[in-house]
Design an enzyme around this catalytic site. Sequence first.
Site, mmCIF file in Angstrom:
data_model
loop_
_atom_site.group_PDB
_atom_site.id
_atom_site.type_symbol
_atom_site.label_atom_id
_atom_site.label_comp_id
_atom_site.label_asym_id
_atom_site.label_seq_id
_atom_site.Cartn_x
_atom_site.Cartn_y
_atom_site.Cartn_z
ATOM 1 N N SER A 22 0.806 -1.208 0.000
ATOM 2 C CA SER A 22 0.000 0.000 0.000
ATOM 3 C C SER A 22 0.844 1.265 0.000
ATOM 4 C CB SER A 22 -0.914 -0.001 1.228
ATOM 5 O OG SER A 22 -1.601 1.220 1.356
ATOM 6 N N TYR B 140 -2.438 5.939 -5.170
ATOM 7 C CA TYR B 140 -3.516 6.877 -5.435
ATOM 8 C C TYR B 140 -2.907 8.035 -6.226
ATOM 9 C CZ TYR B 140 -6.082 4.666 -1.521
ATOM 10 O OH TYR B 140 -6.714 3.790 -0.686
ATOM 11 N N THR C 139 -5.468 2.670 -7.490
ATOM 12 C CA THR C 139 -6.797 2.593 -6.882
ATOM 13 C C THR C 139 -7.624 3.775 -7.368
ATOM 14 O OG1 THR C 139 -5.996 1.417 -4.924
ATOM 15 C CG2 THR C 139 -8.080 2.583 -4.714
ATOM 16 N N LYS D 151 -7.523 -0.723 -9.793
ATOM 17 C CA LYS D 151 -8.230 -1.400 -8.705
ATOM 18 C C LYS D 151 -9.456 -0.589 -8.307
ATOM 19 C CE LYS D 151 -7.558 -3.446 -4.124
ATOM 20 N NZ LYS D 151 -8.705 -2.831 -3.440
ATOM 21 N N HIS E 216 -13.404 -2.112 -2.527
ATOM 22 C CA HIS E 216 -12.515 -1.544 -1.514
ATOM 23 C C HIS E 216 -12.820 -2.128 -0.131
ATOM 24 C CE1 HIS E 216 -9.642 2.025 -1.218
ATOM 25 N NE2 HIS E 216 -9.681 1.570 0.019
#
Length: 354
Positions: free
Chosen positions: A105, A133, A159, A223, A247
Amino acid sequence: MIDSLAGLHERARQRLDPVHYDFFAGGAGAEVALAENERAFGRLALRPRVLRGNDIRDLRTTLPGARAAVPIFVSPTAFHRLAHPDGELATARATAAAGAVLISSMAATVAIGEVAAAARAVDPAAAVWFQLYLQRDPAVTEHLVRHAEAAGCSALVITVDSPVFGHRERDQHNGFHDLPAGLTTANMQDLPGGPREIDMSAAFTWAHLARLRALTRLPLLLKGILHPADARLAVEAGLDGIIVSNHGGRQLDAAPAGIEALPPIVSTVDGEIPVLLDGGVRRGSDAVIALALGATAIGLGRPVLWGLAAAGESGVRQVLELIRAELDHVLTLCGASRPAELTPDLVVPRGCRC
């Protein structure tokens, strides 16, 4: 040694600070989407084939930038050091040992370079992807991409279901907004202009993805895809894969379960790029259902956190081995030798007189 995900979950709940447990366990709003991720699998059954000569099985799969021993990836989840002092380092080592793909992440508590190094210390061929992100400041996005490349990541996972953070009522009730002293969002520290917060925007469009595509040669996966039209746009934009996901029920509480969204997306993509899925997978039978409906691989999020909180690296290994062993067992019972032999006709609504 605990021999079930439920047992690891309970031990994790006992060991975690209740506020941190709620952060990991909670979802958006009334947590309908969170619950539906698991319930939706319970509404499906497997209709097995027999006498298929499948005594030898092969779980290996090929994904963008990765050859995995199992069709399993560890979904990107934040703040692993809230669960265990070793944090993402323990997760990386366990995932590499299992031959699965790790998606680290952007909101990790260990920087991507250290995470990737920990994985490759176990297996030099370990596949580590970096979740990203898009940031309002394009210089920050580019800096993060360069960090991922330097770390040896073999793909980027963007994402796209988070133009804003979901409204998470447990965190609001608990007043959980910041990491405890001594922990940081490690990837956000060494940035142009100094440390920053993750800064998302509802202004992003497909044009921003085109600019990202021009920045790097790494495979790009999206994603958070739930609509077939977006899946088709991803194909047309030259993306290398998509991950069907709501999510973990942490964004739009009215969203469908990932497994419900999967079949029409698979039909729309029609084999042009891999379609992966996460959300609600708790048993090997769930994994086989998803693979039969067209997923190339399945992701595990919260179960990995429960293993980490319960027993560190060993706990994560237990989670991945439990799912691998159950997947192999159910594959055998369904008459298949490899995931690619699973077909949609094996999946029926529970109670169906088919």
